[in-house]
Write a protein that holds these residues in place. Structure first.
Motif, PDB file in Angstrom:
ATOM      1  N   SER A 115       6.970   7.184  13.623  1.00  0.00           N
ATOM      2  CA  SER A 115       7.538   6.362  15.303  1.00  0.00           C
ATOM      3  C   SER A 115       5.756   5.773  16.204  1.00  0.00           C
ATOM      4  O   SER A 115       5.969   5.032  16.237  1.00  0.00           O
ATOM      5  CB  SER A 115       8.185   7.461  16.175  1.00  0.00           C
ATOM      6  OG  SER A 115       9.682   7.543  15.707  1.00  0.00           O
ATOM      7  N   LEU A 116       4.677   6.669  15.410  1.00  0.00           N
ATOM      8  CA  LEU A 116       3.368   6.163  16.335  1.00  0.00           C
ATOM      9  C   LEU A 116       3.236   5.178  14.826  1.00  0.00           C
ATOM     10  O   LEU A 116       2.874   4.010  16.087  1.00  0.00           O
ATOM     11  CB  LEU A 116       2.779   7.383  16.218  1.00  0.00           C
ATOM     12  CG  LEU A 116       3.242   8.845  16.966  1.00  0.00           C
ATOM     13  CD1 LEU A 116       1.598   9.980  16.366  1.00  0.00           C
ATOM     14  CD2 LEU A 116       3.080   8.828  18.181  1.00  0.00           C
ATOM     15  N   ALA A 117       3.699   4.737  14.075  1.00  0.00           N
ATOM     16  CA  ALA A 117       3.903   3.690  12.897  1.00  0.00           C
ATOM     17  C   ALA A 117       4.076   2.294  13.901  1.00  0.00           C
ATOM     18  O   ALA A 117       3.818   1.690  13.903  1.00  0.00           O
ATOM     19  CB  ALA A 117       3.856   3.836  11.828  1.00  0.00           C
ATOM     20  N   VAL A 118       4.787   2.686  14.429  1.00  0.00           N
ATOM     21  CA  VAL A 118       6.511   1.823  14.549  1.00  0.00           C
ATOM     22  C   VAL A 118       5.190   1.227  16.066  1.00  0.00           C
ATOM     23  O   VAL A 118       5.682   0.436  16.637  1.00  0.00           O
ATOM     24  CB  VAL A 118       7.508   1.920  14.844  1.00  0.00           C
ATOM     25  CG1 VAL A 118       8.073   1.094  15.674  1.00  0.00           C
ATOM     26  CG2 VAL A 118       7.961   2.531  13.196  1.00  0.00           C
ATOM     27  N   ALA A 161      10.104  -2.876   6.390  1.00  0.00           N
ATOM     28  CA  ALA A 161       9.423  -2.597   8.099  1.00  0.00           C
ATOM     29  C   ALA A 161       8.287  -3.159   7.789  1.00  0.00           C
ATOM     30  O   ALA A 161       7.061  -2.859   6.716  1.00  0.00           O
ATOM     31  CB  ALA A 161       9.698  -1.532   8.682  1.00  0.00           C
ATOM     32  N   PRO A 162       8.505  -4.055   8.524  1.00  0.00           N
ATOM     33  CA  PRO A 162       5.876  -4.816   8.584  1.00  0.00           C
ATOM     34  C   PRO A 162       5.367  -3.473   9.053  1.00  0.00           C
ATOM     35  O   PRO A 162       4.313  -4.152   8.978  1.00  0.00           O
ATOM     36  CB  PRO A 162       6.146  -5.923   9.829  1.00  0.00           C
ATOM     37  CG  PRO A 162       8.069  -5.156  10.769  1.00  0.00           C
ATOM     38  CD  PRO A 162       8.435  -4.976   9.854  1.00  0.00           C
ATOM     39  N   TRP A 163       5.532  -2.173   9.250  1.00  0.00           N
ATOM     40  CA  TRP A 163       4.631  -1.373   9.650  1.00  0.00           C
ATOM     41  C   TRP A 163       4.745  -0.348   8.383  1.00  0.00           C
ATOM     42  O   TRP A 163       3.750   0.900   8.697  1.00  0.00           O
ATOM     43  CB  TRP A 163       5.289  -0.697  10.570  1.00  0.00           C
ATOM     44  CG  TRP A 163       6.276   0.079  10.771  1.00  0.00           C
ATOM     45  CD1 TRP A 163       6.735   1.394   9.946  1.00  0.00           C
ATOM     46  CD2 TRP A 163       7.942  -0.604  11.620  1.00  0.00           C
ATOM     47  NE1 TRP A 163       8.222   1.608  10.229  1.00  0.00           N
ATOM     48  CE2 TRP A 163       9.368   0.382  10.987  1.00  0.00           C
ATOM     49  CE3 TRP A 163       8.410  -1.992  12.596  1.00  0.00           C
ATOM     50  CZ2 TRP A 163       9.414  -0.339  11.711  1.00  0.00           C
ATOM     51  CZ3 TRP A 163       8.846  -2.036  12.598  1.00  0.00           C
ATOM     52  CH2 TRP A 163      10.072  -1.378  12.398  1.00  0.00           C
ATOM     53  N   GLU A 164       5.515  -0.915   7.929  1.00  0.00           N
ATOM     54  CA  GLU A 164       5.778   0.031   5.783  1.00  0.00           C
ATOM     55  C   GLU A 164       3.265   0.116   5.232  1.00  0.00           C
ATOM     56  O   GLU A 164       3.357   1.327   4.695  1.00  0.00           O
ATOM     57  CB  GLU A 164       6.182  -0.251   4.833  1.00  0.00           C
ATOM     58  CG  GLU A 164       7.398   0.380   5.717  1.00  0.00           C
ATOM     59  CD  GLU A 164       7.836   1.334   5.105  1.00  0.00           C
ATOM     60  OE1 GLU A 164       7.677   2.274   4.953  1.00  0.00           O
ATOM     61  OE2 GLU A 164       8.883   2.283   5.967  1.00  0.00           O
ATOM     62  N   THR A 165       2.798  -1.227   6.185  1.00  0.00           N
ATOM     63  CA  THR A 165       1.401  -1.026   5.141  1.00  0.00           C
ATOM     64  C   THR A 165       0.558   0.212   5.938  1.00  0.00           C
ATOM     65  O   THR A 165      -0.314   0.541   5.654  1.00  0.00           O
ATOM     66  CB  THR A 165       1.301  -2.637   5.743  1.00  0.00           C
ATOM     67  OG1 THR A 165       1.245  -3.054   6.670  1.00  0.00           O
ATOM     68  CG2 THR A 165       1.607  -3.365   4.636  1.00  0.00           C
ATOM     69  N   ILE A 166       1.412  -0.206   7.522  1.00  0.00           N
ATOM     70  CA  ILE A 166       0.218   0.715   8.406  1.00  0.00           C
ATOM     71  C   ILE A 166       0.663   2.117   7.727  1.00  0.00           C
ATOM     72  O   ILE A 166      -0.304   3.053   7.926  1.00  0.00           O
ATOM     73  CB  ILE A 166       0.727   0.261   9.987  1.00  0.00           C
ATOM     74  CG1 ILE A 166       0.558  -0.237  10.361  1.00  0.00           C
ATOM     75  CG2 ILE A 166      -0.127   2.374  10.555  1.00  0.00           C
ATOM     76  CD1 ILE A 166       0.735  -1.105  11.519  1.00  0.00           C
ATOM     77  N   ALA A 200       1.533   3.828   4.630  1.00  0.00           N
ATOM     78  CA  ALA A 200       0.483   3.279   3.093  1.00  0.00           C
ATOM     79  C   ALA A 200      -0.766   3.347   3.555  1.00  0.00           C
ATOM     80  O   ALA A 200      -1.786   4.308   2.895  1.00  0.00           O
ATOM     81  CB  ALA A 200       0.985   2.515   2.674  1.00  0.00           C
ATOM     82  N   GLN A 201      -1.805   3.028   4.519  1.00  0.00           N
ATOM     83  CA  GLN A 201      -2.984   3.219   4.690  1.00  0.00           C
ATOM     84  C   GLN A 201      -3.157   4.081   5.131  1.00  0.00           C
ATOM     85  O   GLN A 201      -4.126   5.180   4.853  1.00  0.00           O
ATOM     86  CB  GLN A 201      -3.994   1.750   5.633  1.00  0.00           C
ATOM     87  CG  GLN A 201      -3.686   0.852   5.194  1.00  0.00           C
ATOM     88  CD  GLN A 201      -4.073  -0.368   6.386  1.00  0.00           C
ATOM     89  OE1 GLN A 201      -3.694  -0.576   7.065  1.00  0.00           O
ATOM     90  NE2 GLN A 201      -3.744  -2.120   5.939  1.00  0.00           N
ATOM     91  N   GLN A 202      -2.500   4.899   6.317  1.00  0.00           N
ATOM     92  CA  GLN A 202      -2.656   6.449   6.293  1.00  0.00           C
ATOM     93  C   GLN A 202      -2.281   7.121   5.729  1.00  0.00           C
ATOM     94  O   GLN A 202      -3.398   8.022   5.787  1.00  0.00           O
ATOM     95  CB  GLN A 202      -1.656   6.717   7.848  1.00  0.00           C
ATOM     96  CG  GLN A 202      -1.494   6.316   9.510  1.00  0.00           C
ATOM     97  CD  GLN A 202      -0.613   6.087   9.933  1.00  0.00           C
ATOM     98  OE1 GLN A 202       0.279   7.047   9.517  1.00  0.00           O
ATOM     99  NE2 GLN A 202      -0.899   5.587  11.622  1.00  0.00           N
ATOM    100  N   GLU A 203      -1.640   6.658   4.743  1.00  0.00           N
ATOM    101  CA  GLU A 203      -1.412   7.670   3.966  1.00  0.00           C
ATOM    102  C   GLU A 203      -2.852   7.741   3.153  1.00  0.00           C
ATOM    103  O   GLU A 203      -2.964   8.968   2.357  1.00  0.00           O
ATOM    104  CB  GLU A 203       0.269   8.306   2.701  1.00  0.00           C
ATOM    105  CG  GLU A 203       0.821   8.778   3.932  1.00  0.00           C
ATOM    106  CD  GLU A 203       2.272   8.138   2.571  1.00  0.00           C
ATOM    107  OE1 GLU A 203       2.163   7.293   1.649  1.00  0.00           O
ATOM    108  OE2 GLU A 203       3.597   8.140   3.588  1.00  0.00           O
ATOM    109  N   ASP A 204      -3.410   6.715   2.658  1.00  0.00           N
ATOM    110  CA  ASP A 204      -4.532   7.101   2.163  1.00  0.00           C
ATOM    111  C   ASP A 204      -5.351   8.306   2.501  1.00  0.00           C
ATOM    112  O   ASP A 204      -6.500   7.657   2.289  1.00  0.00           O
ATOM    113  CB  ASP A 204      -4.646   5.263   1.301  1.00  0.00           C
ATOM    114  CG  ASP A 204      -3.562   5.072   0.045  1.00  0.00           C
ATOM    115  OD1 ASP A 204      -3.025   5.747  -0.474  1.00  0.00           O
ATOM    116  OD2 ASP A 204      -3.142   3.565   0.277  1.00  0.00           O
ATOM    117  N   GLU A 205      -6.063   7.745   4.140  1.00  0.00           N
ATOM    118  CA  GLU A 205      -6.537   7.491   4.067  1.00  0.00           C
ATOM    119  C   GLU A 205      -6.994   9.505   4.748  1.00  0.00           C
ATOM    120  O   GLU A 205      -8.115  10.093   4.882  1.00  0.00           O
ATOM    121  CB  GLU A 205      -6.447   7.448   5.220  1.00  0.00           C
ATOM    122  CG  GLU A 205      -7.259   6.039   6.017  1.00  0.00           C
ATOM    123  CD  GLU A 205      -6.767   5.357   7.086  1.00  0.00           C
ATOM    124  OE1 GLU A 205      -6.586   6.495   7.953  1.00  0.00           O
ATOM    125  OE2 GLU A 205      -7.076   4.195   7.437  1.00  0.00           O
TER     126      GLU A 205
END
Length: 735
Positions: free
Chosen positions: A464-467, A643-648, A650-655
């Motif tokens: 939800s935060l990513a959304v 969804a368009p926020w899936e990239t966000i 994925a970046q959070q998981e890598d970080e």
């Protein structure tokens, strides 16, 4: 000759004598039995005239007593405005009988004409129920619902037109046989004329050609056909898919019944006047208004004499009437009593009491109403019916955000779902995109799969935060686009007009639904609060709208920033007057009836508007969602459904792999052997969602085992030495 002439003369004399007796009204034996003078037609005429006058008085509203009042209620409930047609029918029968008594030629009415009158009467009742609802009566509403369910909206209107024409034909004794006979005769004459045409002017028959000649000639002369898909782009085809294709209204449930405005309130009026006299605040009842859920009794303060015999009378103030609200509720034995002192824009005070014959409001008649149709905005929303029963329609574009607050079982989630369904019924996926966040997981999941929805309904806190972060990013990108376009483009309406003039695709509006915003406002990560504040204050010009709902209307959820940027609010039943003040700035919401009874606060109105919200079934949502699914099937490529926020995300998981907290958590778990979320929260002072996410990441890397039943800790699979070599094993370098 003389022997034969005497009898003839005798017969002639006898006939002359009988004629004289008839003129003198003297009967003979040959005339047969005398006719009986009957008074039945006169008695029938008098009876019909009495019934006509009786029904006219009963239907005029001046009826009273134990005989006329029940008759009036019966015909009002079942026939509505058709009771006046019934009176006209009795009047016609009376005139016909009176015509017969006067020895005039009787007005003959055939059985088919009677059938025509009945058919016209039923068609009239159905038409009144379809257009206005109540004037058709229960019989009209029943016929309306049957035809609408079986034939649909367009089929019902066609059926009413055909029924009216058939009734006119039966009443006028019109027959279709002469028409068809004339048409057949005309066709025969035309055929005979063609058959006698000379052969010299007849057209020659076409030459017969072989298959090879026809193929060769077609290849040389005929142009190559061009498919429509070759001339149009994929965007044009996608636009044609949704153009003028919206869900039909028969997917929604109709209203069964109508508001009974003729309800007997005599006892309640007398009880109110008696109670106010005992409370030393006498009032006079001006009128009453019957709504779908409540009845408002309109009163004016009266005057009261002092204790002495010669003391002057004193006028009761409006504030004195408002102070006795609790005492009046105790006197009447009612829990949910509210006093509006005064009613906004009126010269009287309103006493609101529950309606014993409450009507279940539905979304379909609200969307079919003239108020809803006349509003041209794409983001118009039907909220319900007010105290007078009129539909209440608002424009989300003008709000531009909406806050809904209420306790459990007050109708908060149904209100949000009806708003979402109302938007989906009037917008295509090109015009509107929807984002839904449902921490409770059980309220909005039925909207999964609708083409308007970005991705799926989000239920996890971190997602939800990513959304919300993506929504802020989209808002900033739109503002940058407006800035680069120039030409005075400062909002989405100007951008869409410019895009249409260039032949480009217009920008879609985005509506974000959050069913329980308290989970985000009071969460451990405050980035969601910041995102909501930014969207509420800045997103109006970019076409992004928020619809927030909460069952905890306190100052920690409804902050000052939200109240300033979301002036449009809906207050359902709350627990206390303090919660009511937080939502709408005054008390009153704690006295609502629940189940959709609400107050609407708008920036254009200084006083709240009481509304009864619609009831929405799960089957109605499923029908609309399935309609859009059939119209727009999911794409074959699975990447396009993301969804368009899936990239966000994925970046959070890598970080997280580069995060020092994650590496320290791995070492602590491998050293102590305690792989639980409580241990990580206490050790590193992090939130529960983040601790849970770290353990899930450890499970993916093979550091710990899966979660076990009974609350037991996970099994630790790595040793402390392996934890020290974390960077080497997973290929992560320390920053």
């Amino acid at each position: 000759m003389r022997s034969f002439s005497a009898p003839r003369k005798t017969k002639r004399a006898i006939r002359r004598f009988r004629a004289r007796l008839r003129r003198m009204k003297v009967r003979t034996a040959d005339d047969g039995p005398p006719e009986r003078s009957s008074s039945r037609p006169l008695i029938l005429t008098i009876s019909l005239a009495f019934l006509t006058i009786f029904s006219a008085v009963a239907f005029s509203g001046a009826a009273g007593g134990t005989i006329l009042l029940p008759i009036q209620r019966f015909f009002l409930n079942w026939l509505g405005a058709g009771r006046y047609v019934f009176t006209l029918l009795l009047l016609g029968m009376t005139l016909s009988s009176f015509w017969t008594v006067l020895r005039k030629p009787p007005l003959t009415v055939t059985a088919w004409q009677c059938v025509g009158f009945l058919l016209f009467f039923f068609a009239l009742l159905t038409f009144l129920a379809a257009e206005k609802g109540e004037p058709g009566g229960r019989l009209g509403c029943l016929l309306h619902e049957v035809l609408r369910r079986r034939l649909g909206e367009a089929g019902e209107m066609v059926g009413l037109i055909v029924g009216a024409l058939a009734a006119a034909a039966l009443i006028g004794k019109l027959s279709a046989r002469p028409f068809f006979a004339r048409a057949i005769a005309a066709a025969r004459k035309k055929a005979m004329r063609r058959s006698v045409v000379p052969e010299a002017i007849c057209e020659p028959e076409p030459w017969e050609t072989t298959a090879e000649e026809s193929v060769g000639r077609s290849a040389q002369e005929l142009p190559t056909p061009v498919r429509e898909t070759d001339k149009e782009s994929e965007e044009d085809l996608e636009a044609k898919r949704y153009r003028n294709k919206y869900p039909p209204m028969n997917l929604l449930e109709p209203e069964m019944g109508f508001i009974n405005r003729e309800i007997d309130v005599t006892d309640t009026v007398q009880a109110i006047m008696t109670a106010m006299e005992e409370l030393e605040t006498p009032v006079e009842i001006v009128s009453h208004c019957v709504g779908p859920a409540i009845i408002q009794y309109q009163v004016r303060p009266s005057s009261r004499r002092g204790p002495g015999p010669e003391s002057a009378s004193r006028r009761i103030k409006v504030g004195d009437v408002a102070k006795v609200e609790r005492d009046l509720a105790v006197q009447l034995g009612v829990t949910n009593l509210a006093i509006q002192a005064p009613v906004p824009g009126k010269s009287y005070i309103g006493i609101d009491l529950p309606n014993p014959a409450a009507l279940t409001v539905r979304l379909r008649p609200l969307m079919e109403s003239r108020t809803f149709r006349e509003m041209k905005s794409k983001l118009r929303i039907a909220l319900g019916r007010d105290i007078t029963g009129k539909p209440v329609v608002v424009d989300l574009e003008q709000m531009p955000h909406l806050l809904i607050a209420g306790t459990t079982n007050s109708g908060k989630s149904i209100c949000m779902r009806s708003i979402a369904l109302c938007l989906l019924m009037n917008n295509s996926p090109e015009d509107l995109r929807v984002i839904m966040i449902d921490p409770k997981r059980v309220e909005l999941f039925r909207f999964n799969g609708v083409p308007h929805l970005y991705g799926n309904v989000e239920t996890e806190f971190e997602r939800s935060l990513a959304v919300l972060n993506w929504a802020v990013f989209e808002m900033n990108e739109r503002y940058k686009l407006f800035e680069n376009e120039g030409n005075g483009v400062n909002k989405i309406e100007a951008h869409n007009q410019l895009a249409l003039s260039r032949g480009e695709k217009p920008m879609a509006r985005i509506v974000i639904f959050i069913d329980e915003v308290a989970e985000i406002m009071n969460g451990p990560d405050k980035s969601g609060v910041e995102a909501i504040d930014k969207l509420a204050s800045l997103s109006r010009a970019t076409g992004i709208h928020l619809i927030l709902a909460t069952q905890r209307p306190d100052t920690s959820v409804i902050t000052g920033v939200i109240k300033n940027n979301i002036p449009a609010r809906i207050a359902l039943n709350v627990a206390s007057g303090i919660d009511s003040r937080v939502i709408m700035g005054k008390q009153g919401a704690e006295k609502l009836l629940g189940r959709g009874d609400m107050y609407l606060v708008q920036p254009s109105q200084h006083t709240p508007l009481r509304i009864q919200g619609p009831m929405l079934m799960d089957s109605e949502i499923d029908a609309v969602v399935n309609f859009w699914r059939r119209l727009a099937p999911p794409p074959e490529n699975a990447d396009e459904m993301g969804a368009p926020w899936e990239t966000i995300i994925a970046q959070q998981e890598d970080e997280e792999l580069h995060d020092k907290v994650f590496r320290d958590a791995v070492k602590a778990v491998c050293t102590t052997g305690r792989a639980t979320t409580n241990f990580l929260q206490t050790k590193f002072r992090i939130s529960f969602p983040r601790a849970k996410r770290i353990l899930s990441r450890m499970e993916d890397l093979g550091i710990v085992g899966p979660s076990q039943a009974g609350g037991k800790p996970r099994e630790v699979l790595w040793s402390p030495d392996e934890a020290d070599r974390l960077e080497e094993k997973i290929g992560v370098t320390e920053e």
